[in-house]
Design an enzyme around this catalytic site. Sequence first.
Site, PDB file in Angstrom:
ATOM      1  N   SER A   1       0.826  -1.212   0.000  1.00  0.00           N
ATOM      2  CA  SER A   1       0.000   0.000   0.000  1.00  0.00           C
ATOM      3  C   SER A   1       0.858   1.260   0.000  1.00  0.00           C
ATOM      4  O   SER A   1       0.328   2.373   0.060  1.00  0.00           O
ATOM      5  CB  SER A   1      -0.924   0.008   1.218  1.00  0.00           C
ATOM      6  OG  SER A   1      -0.170   0.103   2.410  1.00  0.00           O
TER       7      SER A   1
ATOM      8  N   HIS B   1      13.882  -2.989  -0.460  1.00  0.00           N
ATOM      9  CA  HIS B   1      13.671  -1.842   0.429  1.00  0.00           C
ATOM     10  C   HIS B   1      14.977  -1.078   0.642  1.00  0.00           C
ATOM     11  O   HIS B   1      15.013   0.142   0.614  1.00  0.00           O
ATOM     12  CB  HIS B   1      13.120  -2.316   1.784  1.00  0.00           C
ATOM     13  CG  HIS B   1      11.632  -2.470   1.797  1.00  0.00           C
ATOM     14  ND1 HIS B   1      10.838  -1.937   2.769  1.00  0.00           N
ATOM     15  CD2 HIS B   1      10.792  -3.092   0.933  1.00  0.00           C
ATOM     16  CE1 HIS B   1       9.566  -2.240   2.517  1.00  0.00           C
ATOM     17  NE2 HIS B   1       9.510  -2.947   1.426  1.00  0.00           N
TER      18      HIS B   1
END
Lengths: 174, 174, 174
Positions: free
Chosen positions: A19, A56
Amino acid sequence: MTPANPLPKLTLVLGGARSGKSRHAEALVEAQAAPWVYVATAQAFDTEMEARIAEHRARRPEGWITRDAPLELPEAVIAGPAGAPILVDCLTLWVTNLILAQRDVAAAGEALLAACRAVPGPVVLVSNEVGLGIVPDNALARRFRDEAGRLHQRLASEADSVLFMVAGLPMRVK
Amino acid sequence: MTPANPLPKLTLVLGGARSGKSRHAEALVEAQAAPWVYVATAQAFDTEMEARIAEHRARRPEGWITRDAPLELPEAVIAGPAGAPILVDCLTLWVTNLILAQRDVAAAGEALLAACRAVPGPVVLVSNEVGLGIVPDNALARRFRDEAGRLHQRLASEADSVLFMVAGLPMRVK
Amino acid sequence: MTPANPLPKLTLVLGGARSGKSRHAEALVEAQAAPWVYVATAQAFDTEMEARIAEHRARRPEGWITRDAPLELPEAVIAGPAGAPILVDCLTLWVTNLILAQRDVAAAGEALLAACRAVPGPVVLVSNEVGLGIVPDNALARRFRDEAGRLHQRLASEADSVLFMVAGLPMRVK
């Protein structure tokens, strides 16, 4: 130099998988003066997780001090440098690690809150909302969901800002 | 005749199962002058899916031009009639079809965005939010969830309006 | 004495597991003058469920009249005392019970709405949002998800206030 958008003391960024939670939280912290502290709770158990962690990490620019804290999160939060903005990503993995290590999640949550209050700089906590699907079949998943939900409620009650991410966009809850 | 509530160029309607996404998106489009183009991505693999498709189809009034596009969605979007409002329902099934056909979902998403920009009329995209439950057991479901989430973020960043449906009611995200 | 924040006629409190739905709904009702009516739909099939019911019950102060209604919810809503605020917790368990008893969920929903209209006091309905995860593997879970989603839409269309809970905090949907 004072940043254009100073962060409040404690921000909680919630949202589903993919999200845009981490990206949004990173942007909030990077709008402050560097250095920034990144506290990672992920433990790579398999190659899929390794790939996620690497993705990430590759996204984050220079200026980040990265610290791994699969369990001892409060200690990692207070480890300094003093006044640096802190990003914790993410609490759901921390809860998983705590449950697997048979630690008391509620007590750990209080220790985390105390650490957030003890540091002089702002703290941004990222966590997955996992309670909006069908009740899971297995008891461990239900316990994880309950512990995560209770922790979110406790942290949200103390946070200055709570965001719910939808498709990369923040909805303000508090 | 100009409709009372003209649609912006690109609208993204997100929500859970049975959250009223399709109905709300249809109402947005039907508030514009007909004809309206309905691009359906569903492929009926079983009788349960056939029943769902038939239920959706029976609800739609005259004035809709229906087009099936399980894979070639950008082509279906630009197929005209020029200027007609377009409803795409839904992206999650399209992502499933793309994965099963071993297509590149990110590249397909860019082609969809280009098609939405190329047509003169407004486009409404409907998709399921699937990332707010417990992490799925199987790798294919996790991959689907990741691809869908990334596509939602990309489309939401370009959309003029993003809605999150709860119990048939729209919450404005953007 | 008129309470500081009078409740509207019908409030729907939606949210995920451990999102603080019950606690928030209880607070809304307890801000009105006692007595308050608590209609519980839970049936304890196992010790895990028994523990959840006991935890909810222990949290509630004096002033609550508790009534069990695993199936006959409309009857429990109109049973009085006349004018007392009513809390129904929760509709998702009621839907489960209706499906297992092979009742018509849509017809039961209409009867519930009629009961809510028939009583003079305010009614607060609590329900779980379960449609925001991956499509469930088994057909019964999908049917439950569909029935619950349809009921939420129907009730939300009639409700004066609809709240979506995130981490214990209400987001206003309507």
